[in-house]
Design a protein around this motif. Structure first.
Motif, short mmCIF file in Angstrom:
data_model
loop_
_atom_site.label_atom_id
_atom_site.label_comp_id
_atom_site.label_asym_id
_atom_site.label_seq_id
_atom_site.Cartn_x
_atom_site.Cartn_y
_atom_site.Cartn_z
N GLU A 52 12.75 2.84 -5.56
CA GLU A 52 12.57 1.98 -4.39
C GLU A 52 11.17 1.38 -4.37
OE1 GLU A 52 14.77 0.80 -2.15
OE2 GLU A 52 16.27 1.80 -3.37
N ALA A 53 10.17 2.18 -4.74
CA ALA A 53 8.79 1.67 -4.80
C ALA A 53 8.67 0.60 -5.87
CB ALA A 53 7.81 2.81 -5.05
N LEU A 54 9.26 0.83 -7.04
CA LEU A 54 9.22 -0.17 -8.11
C LEU A 54 9.88 -1.47 -7.67
CD1 LEU A 54 10.08 2.08 -11.19
CD2 LEU A 54 7.92 0.87 -10.80
N LYS A 55 11.04 -1.35 -7.03
CA LYS A 55 11.76 -2.54 -6.58
C LYS A 55 10.95 -3.30 -5.54
CE LYS A 55 15.60 -2.76 -3.78
NZ LYS A 55 16.98 -2.43 -3.40
N LEU A 56 10.41 -2.58 -4.55
CA LEU A 56 9.66 -3.24 -3.49
C LEU A 56 8.38 -3.87 -4.02
CD1 LEU A 56 9.54 -3.97 -0.54
CD2 LEU A 56 8.50 -1.75 -0.08
N LEU A 57 7.67 -3.17 -4.89
CA LEU A 57 6.45 -3.75 -5.47
C LEU A 57 6.77 -4.99 -6.31
CD1 LEU A 57 4.55 -0.47 -6.38
CD2 LEU A 57 3.78 -2.24 -4.77
N GLY A 58 7.88 -4.96 -7.01
CA GLY A 58 8.31 -6.13 -7.78
C GLY A 58 8.63 -7.31 -6.88
N ILE A 59 9.33 -7.05 -5.80
CA ILE A 59 9.69 -8.12 -4.86
C ILE A 59 8.44 -8.70 -4.20
CG2 ILE A 59 10.86 -8.58 -2.66
CD1 ILE A 59 13.06 -6.60 -3.63
N THR B 173 0.83 -1.21 0.00
CA THR B 173 0.00 0.00 0.00
C THR B 173 0.86 1.26 0.00
OG1 THR B 173 -1.79 -1.14 1.15
CG2 THR B 173 -1.78 1.27 1.27
N ILE B 174 1.86 1.30 0.86
CA ILE B 174 2.74 2.47 0.95
C ILE B 174 3.51 2.65 -0.36
CG2 ILE B 174 4.81 3.38 2.08
CD1 ILE B 174 3.71 2.01 4.68
N SER B 175 4.01 1.56 -0.91
CA SER B 175 4.78 1.64 -2.16
C SER B 175 3.90 2.10 -3.32
CB SER B 175 5.41 0.30 -2.48
OG SER B 175 6.35 -0.04 -1.49
N GLU B 176 2.66 1.61 -3.36
CA GLU B 176 1.74 2.04 -4.41
C GLU B 176 1.44 3.53 -4.30
OE1 GLU B 176 -1.47 -0.71 -3.83
OE2 GLU B 176 -0.60 -2.18 -5.23
N GLN B 177 1.31 4.02 -3.06
CA GLN B 177 1.08 5.45 -2.85
C GLN B 177 2.29 6.27 -3.32
OE1 GLN B 177 0.18 5.57 1.34
NE2 GLN B 177 -1.97 4.99 1.04
N LEU B 178 3.48 5.79 -2.99
CA LEU B 178 4.70 6.48 -3.43
C LEU B 178 4.79 6.50 -4.95
CD1 LEU B 178 7.32 5.04 -0.91
CD2 LEU B 178 6.52 7.41 -1.05
N LEU B 179 4.48 5.39 -5.56
CA LEU B 179 4.55 5.28 -7.01
C LEU B 179 3.49 6.16 -7.68
CD1 LEU B 179 6.39 3.80 -8.96
CD2 LEU B 179 4.71 1.98 -9.08
N HIS B 180 2.35 6.30 -7.03
CA HIS B 180 1.30 7.18 -7.56
C HIS B 180 1.77 8.64 -7.57
CE1 HIS B 180 -2.71 8.47 -8.63
NE2 HIS B 180 -2.68 9.33 -7.63
N ARG B 181 2.52 9.02 -6.54
CA ARG B 181 3.05 10.39 -6.44
C ARG B 181 4.23 10.61 -7.37
NH1 ARG B 181 3.41 9.93 -0.33
NH2 ARG B 181 1.23 9.78 0.20
N ASN B 182 5.02 9.55 -7.58
CA ASN B 182 6.22 9.65 -8.41
C ASN B 182 6.38 8.34 -9.17
OD1 ASN B 182 8.76 9.85 -9.50
ND2 ASN B 182 9.85 10.10 -7.57
N SER B 183 5.98 8.35 -10.44
CA SER B 183 5.90 7.11 -11.23
C SER B 183 7.26 6.48 -11.52
CB SER B 183 5.16 7.37 -12.54
OG SER B 183 5.91 8.27 -13.35
N VAL B 184 8.35 7.15 -11.19
CA VAL B 184 9.68 6.58 -11.42
C VAL B 184 10.43 6.35 -10.11
CG1 VAL B 184 9.92 7.47 -13.77
CG2 VAL B 184 10.68 8.87 -11.85
N ASN B 185 9.71 6.24 -9.00
CA ASN B 185 10.34 6.00 -7.70
C ASN B 185 10.95 4.60 -7.72
OD1 ASN B 185 10.60 5.02 -4.93
ND2 ASN B 185 9.61 6.93 -4.34
#
Length: 105
Positions: free
Chosen positions: A22-29, A8-20
């Motif tokens: 750390e969020a991409l890596k964590l969501l992938g993992i 949830t937190i990573s998706e929120q970060l990615l929504h604010r910044n689509s190239v984050n």
């Protein structure tokens, strides 16, 4: 559940910044741990396309192919691992070990 909170937190970060990255890596993992391979691939592919000083995107994408285990996945993983080694990218040492194992050496 910690995975749900992290997702949830990573998706929120990615929504604010689509190239984050750390969020991409964590969501992938997280997707990989849940065996949602196509979703994991999507995140790692986006990560691999970024110009970062340290980028594990191709390495994690190869790991996704290895874990999914479809007929064409081994060759796709091999190409990505070779790219990691050839480009001296993050995960190079582990990629070298895996390539040797894949080649039976």
């Amino acid at each position: 559940d910690r995975f749900a909170d992290a997702q949830t937190i990573s998706e929120q970060l990615l929504h604010r910044n689509s190239v984050n990255d750390e969020a991409l890596k964590l969501l992938g993992i997280i997707a990989l741990r849940k065996q949602h391979y196509e979703e994991a691939q999507k995140y790692f592919n986006r990560l691999a396309g970024q110009d970062l000083q340290a980028n594990h995107g191709k390495f994690y994408e190869a790991l996704t192919y290895l874990q999914r285990g479809q007929p064409s996945d081994l060759e796709a993983a091999r190409k990505l691992l070779q790219s990691v080694v050839g480009g001296n990218l993050e995960g190079r040492k582990e990629a070298e070990k895996w390539l040797k194992t894949m080649d039976g050496k």
